[in-house]
Design an enzyme around this catalytic site. Sequence first.
Site, PDB file in Angstrom:
ATOM      1  N   TYR A  21      -4.416   4.102 -13.211  1.00  0.00           N
ATOM      2  CA  TYR A  21      -5.013   4.009 -14.940  1.00  0.00           C
ATOM      3  C   TYR A  21      -5.439   5.524 -14.980  1.00  0.00           C
ATOM      4  O   TYR A  21      -5.469   6.031 -16.273  1.00  0.00           O
ATOM      5  CB  TYR A  21      -5.960   2.969 -15.067  1.00  0.00           C
ATOM      6  CG  TYR A  21      -5.435   1.604 -15.210  1.00  0.00           C
ATOM      7  CD1 TYR A  21      -4.621   1.495 -16.560  1.00  0.00           C
ATOM      8  CD2 TYR A  21      -5.395   0.514 -14.578  1.00  0.00           C
ATOM      9  CE1 TYR A  21      -3.835   0.515 -16.894  1.00  0.00           C
ATOM     10  CE2 TYR A  21      -4.536  -0.530 -14.893  1.00  0.00           C
ATOM     11  CZ  TYR A  21      -4.077  -0.887 -15.712  1.00  0.00           C
ATOM     12  OH  TYR A  21      -3.350  -1.802 -16.353  1.00  0.00           O
ATOM     13  N   GLU A  28      -1.498 -13.675  11.574  1.00  0.00           N
ATOM     14  CA  GLU A  28      -0.799 -13.019  10.502  1.00  0.00           C
ATOM     15  C   GLU A  28      -1.124 -13.863   9.062  1.00  0.00           C
ATOM     16  O   GLU A  28      -1.113 -13.470   8.155  1.00  0.00           O
ATOM     17  CB  GLU A  28       0.680 -13.387  10.675  1.00  0.00           C
ATOM     18  CG  GLU A  28       1.584 -13.019   9.549  1.00  0.00           C
ATOM     19  CD  GLU A  28       2.977 -13.610   9.835  1.00  0.00           C
ATOM     20  OE1 GLU A  28       3.236 -14.071  10.959  1.00  0.00           O
ATOM     21  OE2 GLU A  28       3.655 -13.890   8.607  1.00  0.00           O
ATOM     22  N   ASP A  77       3.894 -15.876  13.068  1.00  0.00           N
ATOM     23  CA  ASP A  77       4.807 -17.025  12.932  1.00  0.00           C
ATOM     24  C   ASP A  77       5.940 -16.556  14.089  1.00  0.00           C
ATOM     25  O   ASP A  77       6.216 -15.237  14.509  1.00  0.00           O
ATOM     26  CB  ASP A  77       5.669 -17.164  11.604  1.00  0.00           C
ATOM     27  CG  ASP A  77       4.486 -17.442  10.472  1.00  0.00           C
ATOM     28  OD1 ASP A  77       3.605 -18.250  10.855  1.00  0.00           O
ATOM     29  OD2 ASP A  77       5.087 -17.435   9.244  1.00  0.00           O
TER      30      ASP A  77
END
Lengths: 624, 369
Positions: B104, B198, B250
């Site tokens: 911005y 994770e 995972d």
Amino acid sequence: MEEIAEELAKNQRAISVTEFFERNKHLLGFDNKQKALLVCVKEAVDNSLDACEELGHMQERQKQPVTLPEITVEVKTTSDNYQLLDEKQNVAQMMVSKSMFTLIFEGKSQEKQMRGGRVSFDFNNVRFDISDSNDKLVVLMNGKQLTMRKNAPIFLIRVLDNGPGLLSSKMPDIFGRMLYGSKFQGMKQNRGQQGIGIHSAVLYAQLTTGKPAKVISKIKSAKKAKMMKIEINIAKNEPIVVEEADTDFPYESGTQVELEIEGIYVSGSKGLDEYIRRTALINPHANIIYINPNGERIVYKRLIDKLPVEPIPIKPHPHGLELGIFTRILKDSSQRTIVSALSEELSRVSRPIAEQVVKSVGLDPKKKPQEVSREEANSLLKALQSLQLMKPQTDCLSPIGVEELETGLKKQFSPEFVKAIQRKPEVYRGMPFQIEVAVAYGGKITSERATLMRYANKIPLLFDAASCALTKSFTEIDYTRYGIKAENRIPLLPAVFVIEITSVWVPYTNESKNAVASYPAIIKEIKLALQELIRNLSIFLSRKHRSAVFQERINLFEKYGIELAYYLSELTGIEEGKIKKKIDELLEKRKDEIKLNVEQSLDTSEVVSNKVESDMSRGKEEEE
Amino acid sequence: MIMADSSPALSKKKRLEVLENIGKEVYQHIEKMENPYLTITTRGLSNVKYDKESRTIKLGESVSKRYFLNTGHVRKFTQTMAVAALSKNLIENDKHTSLRSAFYQIRRTIPGTKIDIVDDQTETNKSIEDLELISDLTREQLNINANKNGAVAGEVIIEDRGDLIDWSKLGSGGWAIPSNVEDIIFKKVDAKFVLYFEKSTMFERANEDKAWKKLHCVIISSQGQATRGIRRLLQRLSREHNLPVYVLTDADIWGVYIYSAIKFGSITLAHVSDKLALPEAKFMGLTVEDIEKYDLKRHLIKFKDVDIERMKQIRNYDWFKNSKEWMAELDKMEKLGAKVELDAFTAKGLSFITEKYLPEKLKEGKFLD
């Protein structure tokens, strides 16, 4: 026309000219009223332009000052037009122009002024009483009220020229005898040859409004002009001069024709305004004043003070002859033997060739040409056409000219780019012809798709575009090969294309003469001309594109330069204005390099930013 | 090799000088009427190599020049200069800004045009990475931070901008890890190792169970890829306090790559591997063996095309290609043709992972390297 003439000659006893006209009006271009108006104007304008040019060429030959064509065309509505019906049966036609009433009943017409809201007509015991009460017309036939149905309005066509004028002794035949002048007189490129003849227009006027043609003509040696109102005696195919007087004329010599016809006036690409516009475009040596039915006065000023080259009449070449013309040549020949007729009346037929041909079909070489039968003529022609003959001479043509085409286009469209190409004369079936093409791009032309203007012997062709060899050639060009976008084989450009064929004998697809037949030799020539033209256009367009891209890039760098100056100033503390000035200097200094980059990037159509992207490519996985 | 723990990093004066010099160099090009350019080390797989000695991914030698007078470059060139100017401003005023705010702050329309200097945040993000390469300063040194992402808990006390924070007393959420952990000071570290999850759901489970207390460790998680802040924090805990770091993801190829980025560094941030990579990190699970052993087979999710595609790419990375251990694991994974998520453990009881799996794995002490 020749075929029709024969047809007519054969059937003259069986049917009247009127019937013949009725049967064939689609061939003559009178099948709809919009086209009819155009055809009548066209006949008169073609005659005027031909006459003016003839005068000019004669003056050239006699080393006199040349008179250039001044043509005035005025078309205006004159009357409302009604059909009068009795029990749905069409009985009569009524035309109303203010208080003047014209009634046509059984082929006869009467004109009367309405007085006190009443007017009566008497046609051999059939009486019409017309009354006007509160602006509503009531028509009685022998006391029985008729239904009125409004028809296409009546137009007055007036065409005035400063040509040589007509001998008053010839005027009745020229306007009042069907097919007058169709006797074979050699082959010469002119406009009139293309047309159906002014007499057809006179006949059409007579059939739709019952009004005679009003012709005023003055020759230079006469003090006064001659005015004649001419009708055609339909049964006898003879002119009737219904009124005759001496009158004044605006030019030293010239002719003015007035016809009143039933017609429909439309605007757009097949309308009268467009026809005149296109006529003016192709005749930049003529001053044309046009007053259209809306009363608008449009002046097409003369752009070139020079007449087109005079076309030279040539003898017909056997390869392009049709049997009808051939038999007429033999009949009209002043030669005493068939051999001398063949060698004198035809081009590229020597006496030995003529003798050989006559012998080969078993005719007596001493036979009079007038006595050759149709069957004998047929075998003679076939034998002639089977021979390898020299091509006809091609210096007989009068094309428009590159300068003339470009000047006309420049004046009408103020285009960004204009180019005309003239091919050398070529031959199709023994007929010399020549192709000219031109294009105007941009300026006043704002359409998204290109427009094609077709011309044959300087006459605009407005109808039957789809079946025309000119259109066919135009749409067979692969424009995308030249970097030009096209849709349905029409270039998507604000452009006007002109294709003109000039020939002593333009091969039309039919008698309405709006489409040129697709002879391979003609199509080949047009395509070669167009290809060269489009190459030129394509070069212009890519230059234009390049300079636009270059300007775009300079603008881009200038704009980012403003930002760069600001950031550099923040980083270094150097004054922003000073940096900006330096950046501008840099851009100016490296302008040529940027231009060169544009050339290269467009040449190889390589997308610069893609290349950069691959340099700067990142792994697929990205944190945050 | 190890240079980043010299925190606080480069002095303010030095960093300002670096940025100023970038501007001066460009201005000199302009003065000499040359096409101004920036030299940037090429990023991407083509220009990274695995450095066997440091066991991290390093940026190669390949550089590209970005020119101002090039239609394809001018925008990025200007954006990079805009970021440099912004950064200089921040450093001067001792202010920090986020990636989002940086977007911005830079965003503006060039007067008299419809061109915005930047259209979306990916453009500023990339310009900031470019500036890191040009200046050899990290994003943090440029005073630009990422958003907070990830949490940590454990028996650790730190000082952050004068505040003392006890990671064991922060309730269910733990301490939110800032993107810049350069300036935090470790006051007390009472742990034997660090455990990285994770999934944030697993962190919450372990935190609720106070697993960090039972197992005497620090637990950290992100959601998906570990952020720079997390990776730097892992590195500092490991290097400054000699804690082993174990990674738990995972059982799929994406999990393997999360481990890979923590351990060897990532391709996109290869230029800061020194400060982020942690070759000492070990992979705890889930392994294909774990799936067998803990009977997770009924929670298998079949591989999709993208999984197989990614597997192929990762098999080709030098840092995996030469590891027999890993190739064997990837073979097994491929043979299985399916993955299992950490969350599958909850099917065996909410605290199965903290009470059974973790203690057993730690006891076993068998980790993929």
